[in-house]
Write an enzyme that holds these catalytic residues in place. Sequence first.
Site, PDB file in Angstrom:
ATOM      1  N   ARG A  74       0.808  -1.144  -0.087  1.00  0.00           N
ATOM      2  CA  ARG A  74      -0.131  -0.229   0.139  1.00  0.00           C
ATOM      3  C   ARG A  74       0.943   1.221  -0.129  1.00  0.00           C
ATOM      4  NH1 ARG A  74      -2.818  -1.190   5.455  1.00  0.00           N
ATOM      5  NH2 ARG A  74      -0.612  -2.012   5.818  1.00  0.00           N
ATOM      6  N   GLN A 117       4.281  22.940  19.849  1.00  0.00           N
ATOM      7  CA  GLN A 117       3.492  23.806  18.743  1.00  0.00           C
ATOM      8  C   GLN A 117       3.776  22.997  17.365  1.00  0.00           C
ATOM      9  OE1 GLN A 117       2.919  28.267  18.666  1.00  0.00           O
ATOM     10  NE2 GLN A 117       3.817  28.077  16.644  1.00  0.00           N
ATOM     11  N   ASP A 118       2.858  22.893  16.403  1.00  0.00           N
ATOM     12  CA  ASP A 118       3.246  22.347  15.244  1.00  0.00           C
ATOM     13  C   ASP A 118       2.980  23.279  14.348  1.00  0.00           C
ATOM     14  OD1 ASP A 118       1.773  19.065  15.735  1.00  0.00           O
ATOM     15  OD2 ASP A 118       3.780  19.628  16.347  1.00  0.00           O
ATOM     16  N   ARG A 128      12.902  30.734   3.008  1.00  0.00           N
ATOM     17  CA  ARG A 128      12.381  31.280   4.311  1.00  0.00           C
ATOM     18  C   ARG A 128      13.611  31.221   5.352  1.00  0.00           C
ATOM     19  NH1 ARG A 128       6.790  30.232   4.646  1.00  0.00           N
ATOM     20  NH2 ARG A 128       5.811  29.823   2.556  1.00  0.00           N
ATOM     21  N   HIS A 144      15.902  32.207  10.514  1.00  0.00           N
ATOM     22  CA  HIS A 144      15.181  32.560  11.658  1.00  0.00           C
ATOM     23  C   HIS A 144      15.552  32.139  12.743  1.00  0.00           C
ATOM     24  CE1 HIS A 144      11.712  33.438   8.461  1.00  0.00           C
ATOM     25  NE2 HIS A 144      12.819  34.235   8.399  1.00  0.00           N
ATOM     26  N   LYS A 168      13.561  23.194  17.180  1.00  0.00           N
ATOM     27  CA  LYS A 168      12.825  22.856  16.112  1.00  0.00           C
ATOM     28  C   LYS A 168      12.953  21.217  15.604  1.00  0.00           C
ATOM     29  CE  LYS A 168      12.649  27.494  14.566  1.00  0.00           C
ATOM     30  NZ  LYS A 168      13.354  28.417  13.594  1.00  0.00           N
ATOM     31  N   TYR A 226       7.046  21.420  11.188  1.00  0.00           N
ATOM     32  CA  TYR A 226       7.722  21.204  12.196  1.00  0.00           C
ATOM     33  C   TYR A 226       7.368  21.593  13.413  1.00  0.00           C
ATOM     34  CZ  TYR A 226       8.289  26.276  10.744  1.00  0.00           C
ATOM     35  OH  TYR A 226       7.873  27.593  10.557  1.00  0.00           O
ATOM     36  N   ASP A 282      12.357  38.807   5.158  1.00  0.00           N
ATOM     37  CA  ASP A 282      13.738  37.991   5.059  1.00  0.00           C
ATOM     38  C   ASP A 282      14.588  39.063   4.449  1.00  0.00           C
ATOM     39  OD1 ASP A 282      12.431  34.633   5.185  1.00  0.00           O
ATOM     40  OD2 ASP A 282      12.819  36.101   6.764  1.00  0.00           O
TER      41      ASP A 282
END
Length: 189
Positions: A27, A50-51, A63, A66, A76, A136, A174
């Site tokens: 599968r 937190q997700d 990105r 940070h 993270k 993340y 950024d």
Amino acid sequence: MSGIKVTQLGRFPDVKLIEARRFEDARGFFSETYSQRAFAEAGIDIAFVQDNQSCSADKGTVRGLHFQTYPFAQDKLVRVLRGSILDVVVDIRHGSPTFGQHEKVVLSAANGLQLLVPIGFAHGLVTLEPETEVFYKVSNFYSAANDGGLLWNDPALGIDWQLATTEPVLSDKDRKHPLLADLPHHFEI
Ligand SMILES: Cc1cn([C@H]2C[C@H](O)[C@@H](COP(=O)(O)OP(=O)(O)O[C@H]3O[C@H](C)C(=O)[C@H](O)[C@H]3O)O2)c(=O)[nH]c1=O
């Protein structure tokens, strides 16, 4: 045994590359991508609170770089749900022998690799395919007031983002982060 395989990312002992087992059958596959028990058994005992998920339409979207400052500094745990990224981490701990140095690794939906980016490292990514989705877990809540950054293409960092063009897709925010030389001492060792 559902365990995970953990290896160090390059020169950074605290940055971990994590491979969770995939149970493959006709599968497709199943994987426990995160288990507090399996991670603790591997020496990674972080309380994620937190997700996050981001989707980037274009290949060549950058990105980063940070981080969040104390008291909202974040560890993270990064992985890719669709597509692929070149993930980049930079040591921003003043006093570290590897201050300003970076490591990078390809994370993809296909390779299923995860990257643990600890507090003290700036994090960034460049997408290698269109419609790339990144997921993340973070160990502290978002705080706009503690949202820090480092200029992605600071020559002092010497990061080869492997961009096909000189200009990536980039947020206005950024474009304005400080250079490494001007970075406040948010993290020290
Ligand atoms: C990170 C974050 C953002 N936001 C809001 C703030 C902005 O209005 C919007 C987009 O935020 P930002 O442009 O900071 O998103 P990215 O550029 O994807 O940044 C993220 O991706 C890089 C690679 C990272 O490592 C950071 O964890 C994270 O900053 O979402 C929230 O509401 N909660 C959050 O936790």
